[in-house]
Design a protein around this motif. Structure first.
Motif, PDB file in Angstrom:
ATOM      1  N   LEU A 210       0.821  -1.218   0.000  1.00  0.00           N
ATOM      2  CA  LEU A 210       0.000   0.000   0.000  1.00  0.00           C
ATOM      3  C   LEU A 210       0.854   1.267   0.000  1.00  0.00           C
ATOM      4  N   MET A 211       2.049   1.176   0.537  1.00  0.00           N
ATOM      5  CA  MET A 211       2.966   2.318   0.482  1.00  0.00           C
ATOM      6  C   MET A 211       3.503   2.542  -0.916  1.00  0.00           C
ATOM      7  N   GLY A 212       3.377   1.506  -1.776  1.00  0.00           N
ATOM      8  CA  GLY A 212       3.891   1.614  -3.135  1.00  0.00           C
ATOM      9  C   GLY A 212       5.183   0.894  -3.344  1.00  0.00           C
ATOM     10  N   ALA A 213       5.597   0.060  -2.378  1.00  0.00           N
ATOM     11  CA  ALA A 213       6.859  -0.662  -2.507  1.00  0.00           C
ATOM     12  C   ALA A 213       6.755  -1.726  -3.591  1.00  0.00           C
ATOM     13  N   ALA A 214       7.835  -1.937  -4.297  1.00  0.00           N
ATOM     14  CA  ALA A 214       7.867  -2.971  -5.324  1.00  0.00           C
ATOM     15  C   ALA A 214       7.874  -4.347  -4.673  1.00  0.00           C
ATOM     16  N   GLU A 215       7.415  -5.322  -5.420  1.00  0.00           N
ATOM     17  CA  GLU A 215       7.348  -6.685  -4.898  1.00  0.00           C
ATOM     18  C   GLU A 215       8.739  -7.211  -4.555  1.00  0.00           C
ATOM     19  N   ALA A 216       9.737  -6.763  -5.291  1.00  0.00           N
ATOM     20  CA  ALA A 216      11.106  -7.191  -4.994  1.00  0.00           C
ATOM     21  C   ALA A 216      11.558  -6.667  -3.640  1.00  0.00           C
ATOM     22  N   ASP A 217      11.186  -5.422  -3.303  1.00  0.00           N
ATOM     23  CA  ASP A 217      11.551  -4.867  -1.995  1.00  0.00           C
ATOM     24  C   ASP A 217      10.837  -5.605  -0.868  1.00  0.00           C
ATOM     25  N   VAL A 218       9.596  -5.994  -1.130  1.00  0.00           N
ATOM     26  CA  VAL A 218       8.837  -6.723  -0.106  1.00  0.00           C
ATOM     27  C   VAL A 218       9.473  -8.087   0.150  1.00  0.00           C
ATOM     28  N   ASP A 219       9.818  -8.785  -0.895  1.00  0.00           N
ATOM     29  CA  ASP A 219      10.426 -10.113  -0.741  1.00  0.00           C
ATOM     30  C   ASP A 219      11.778 -10.018  -0.050  1.00  0.00           C
ATOM     31  N   ARG A 220      12.529  -8.998  -0.394  1.00  0.00           N
ATOM     32  CA  ARG A 220      13.852  -8.867   0.245  1.00  0.00           C
ATOM     33  C   ARG A 220      13.711  -8.587   1.738  1.00  0.00           C
ATOM     34  N   ALA A 221      12.738  -7.741   2.085  1.00  0.00           N
ATOM     35  CA  ALA A 221      12.533  -7.465   3.513  1.00  0.00           C
ATOM     36  C   ALA A 221      12.055  -8.709   4.255  1.00  0.00           C
ATOM     37  N   ALA A 222      11.194  -9.499   3.629  1.00  0.00           N
ATOM     38  CA  ALA A 222      10.698 -10.728   4.267  1.00  0.00           C
ATOM     39  C   ALA A 222      11.802 -11.759   4.438  1.00  0.00           C
ATOM     40  N   ALA A 223      12.768 -11.755   3.527  1.00  0.00           N
ATOM     41  CA  ALA A 223      13.873 -12.724   3.609  1.00  0.00           C
ATOM     42  C   ALA A 223      14.951 -12.264   4.576  1.00  0.00           C
ATOM     43  N   GLY A 224      14.776 -11.082   5.179  1.00  0.00           N
ATOM     44  CA  GLY A 224      15.765 -10.582   6.130  1.00  0.00           C
ATOM     45  C   GLY A 224      16.927  -9.905   5.470  1.00  0.00           C
ATOM     46  N   GLY A 225      16.794  -9.517   4.213  1.00  0.00           N
ATOM     47  CA  GLY A 225      17.876  -8.828   3.524  1.00  0.00           C
ATOM     48  C   GLY A 225      17.983  -7.375   3.937  1.00  0.00           C
ATOM     49  N   GLU A 226      18.940  -6.694   3.312  1.00  0.00           N
ATOM     50  CA  GLU A 226      19.172  -5.277   3.610  1.00  0.00           C
ATOM     51  C   GLU A 226      17.955  -4.473   3.165  1.00  0.00           C
ATOM     52  N   PRO A 227      17.338  -3.727   4.049  1.00  0.00           N
ATOM     53  CA  PRO A 227      16.158  -2.954   3.669  1.00  0.00           C
ATOM     54  C   PRO A 227      16.523  -1.807   2.718  1.00  0.00           C
ATOM     55  N   ALA A 228      15.575  -1.476   1.870  1.00  0.00           N
ATOM     56  CA  ALA A 228      15.765  -0.344   0.942  1.00  0.00           C
ATOM     57  C   ALA A 228      15.717   0.960   1.716  1.00  0.00           C
ATOM     58  N   THR A 229      16.657   1.842   1.423  1.00  0.00           N
ATOM     59  CA  THR A 229      16.707   3.117   2.143  1.00  0.00           C
ATOM     60  C   THR A 229      15.704   4.132   1.595  1.00  0.00           C
ATOM     61  N   THR A 230      15.320   3.980   0.338  1.00  0.00           N
ATOM     62  CA  THR A 230      14.365   4.916  -0.264  1.00  0.00           C
ATOM     63  C   THR A 230      13.250   4.133  -0.937  1.00  0.00           C
ATOM     64  N   LEU A 231      12.105   4.771  -1.044  1.00  0.00           N
ATOM     65  CA  LEU A 231      10.945   4.200  -1.712  1.00  0.00           C
ATOM     66  C   LEU A 231      10.848   4.768  -3.118  1.00  0.00           C
ATOM     67  N   ALA A 232      10.827   3.892  -4.100  1.00  0.00           N
ATOM     68  CA  ALA A 232      10.725   4.336  -5.500  1.00  0.00           C
ATOM     69  C   ALA A 232       9.274   4.712  -5.812  1.00  0.00           C
TER      70      ALA A 232
END
Length: 455
Positions: A210-232
């Protein structure tokens, strides 16, 4: 010297005899009229219609032959013949070969057209505008700060393309919440709390989407990866960046516009239709648009809708015309000239001098109502006060002046008040040839003939 005096004496005697003869004729005429009046009108002079004629024997040969006589021709019955000749000369003229070559006469036929055919069209001013259904704003759904702009005004973008990057603590927290919910669901896997843990994961995912995050950013956050610093921030539609509202570093509130993106493949042209011409405009009507930047090009479209409100200042109604713009030549803000296709009969109904209905007062060649109309080029008309004339070719180098009744095809309110053709209501037949060039020469020749006959 003696012979000269004798000749002068003879001339004087002849003039004296001529004057005496004229005086005798006048005296005899007056005597006959007086005698007729005193006798009750029973004489031959009265029976002749009231015009007294001197006996031929009473007129000397010199007076009958003329010479330098000053007596009016009407006294000898010659005036009526010249009057008929003058009347014919006032309406018809025949040019010599030399005059014809100099006049450069050009003729055109009287044309019969269907009353429902497309006329000259209603020409009104307009302006190019964006189609509101093809315009979108790029905005953020959360608060933050513009970190970077990926495009500028004039750039073309694809649907879903990243156009700006937003730094937002809220976005960082949402990513961390998803990572934590995912780890907790993994720990509770196989227990009775697993279902609740999975629900929290799904809620965290939906929040990021709902914030507009890409599906790739969501999957990376769920996998415990480095969070995105900015929202595209992405373009919602494909088109051109029309306007940039913010600069890098600017604070952003939810819903604040950052870019305006418009699809220019189809654009609107808003035409200002004068109030008197409103009956001639309808939805679905064909229109042709011209702009100053490309004078040789025309852009075709059709009237999509008429706005309900009348502008009280200009007394016009706005007609929105949908125009394909594949070449991107039409740009918002351009001034345009719009020509709306109008049936000849409809234009005639509202034109100055026209009839109340499409064919009322117009003689159709087949005699039927709503049938055909006779038209001639506007250049064929010759004005004489409030009367209108044309010159009709009746023979080789021969032309007849004929009075006509015409009606203009230019609708009221049109930017082109003079139409190239006019409808003939009376005076001509289909197929007749009328002079469209050189009529001034014919008019001058008729004027010369009239002056000659008057003298």
């Amino acid at each position: 010297m003696t012979m000269t005096l004798e000749l002068l004496d003879q001339c004087a005697r002849r003039r004296f005899a001529l004057h005496r003869a004229r005086a005798f004729v006048r005296a005899a005429t007056m005597f006959a009229i007086t005698l007729t009046a005193s006798c009750g009108g029973e004489s031959d002079v009265a029976n002749a219609g009231g015009t007294a004629h001197a006996p031929e024997a009473a007129v000397p040969d010199e007076a009958r032959k003329g010479g330098n006589q000053t007596m009016g021709e009407g006294e000898y019955g010659g005036g009526s013949e010249r009057g008929e000749h003058a009347e014919g000369a006032a309406t018809q003229v025949t040019l010599t070969k030399a005059a014809y070559a100099t006049a450069r006469i050009a003729v055109a036929p009287v044309i019969s057209i269907p009353a429902a055919a497309s006329g000259v069209g209603l020409v009104v001013p307009g302006q190019v505008e964006l189609d509101p259904r093809r315009v979108a704003l790029v905005s953020s759904r959360i608060a933050g700060r513009i970190e970077r702009l990926a495009v500028v005004e004039g750039d073309r973008v694809r649907a879903g393309q990243s156009v700006a990057f937003l730094y937002s603590p809220e976005f960082l927290v949402a990513q961390a919440d998803l990572a934590q919910a995912t780890r907790r669901a993994q720990l509770l896997s196989g227990t009775e709390d697993e279902h609740g843990a999975r629900a929290l994961v799904d809620a965290a995912r939906r929040r990021l989407r709902l914030m507009g995050a890409a599906e790739a950013d969501v999957d990376r956050a769920a996998a415990g990866g480095e969070p995105a610093t900015t929202l595209a921030l992405r373009a919602p539609i494909a088109g051109s960046v029309i306007e940039a509202h913010l600069l890098p570093g600017a604070a952003v509130e939810p819903g604040a516009p950052i870019f305006t993106v418009a699809d220019l493949s189809v654009i609107d042209v808003v035409a200002e239709v004068p109030e008197p011409s409103l009956p001639l405009v309808r939805t679905g009507q064909r229109a042709s648009v011209g702009i100053a930047a490309f004078p040789a090009m025309r852009f075709d479209g059709e009237v999509e809708r008429l706005r309900d409100a009348l502008n009280p200042e200009t007394r016009t109604v706005r007609a929105v015309i949908h125009v394909p713009n594949g070449g991107r030549r039409l740009r918002p803000g351009m001034f345009a000239t719009v020509q709306l296709d109008v049936a000849t009969g409809d234009a005639l109904a509202l034109a100055p001098g026209g009839s109340k209905t499409a064919t009322e007062g117009v003689r159709g060649t087949d005699g039927s109502v709503g049938g055909t109309l006779l038209t001639i080029p506007e250049s064929a008309l010759v004005t004489d006060g409030e009367r209108r004339f044309v010159f009709v070719e009746v023979g080789p180098r021969s032309y007849e002046r004929r009075e006509v009744r015409v009606a203009s095809l230019a609708p009221p309110g049109s930017s082109t008040p003079r139409a190239p053709a006019v409808v003939v209501q009376d005076g001509l037949r289909a197929g007749e040839l009328v002079v469209v060039s050189g009529a001034f020469t014919l008019k001058s020749e008729l004027a010369k003939a009239s002056l000659s006959d008057d003298h």
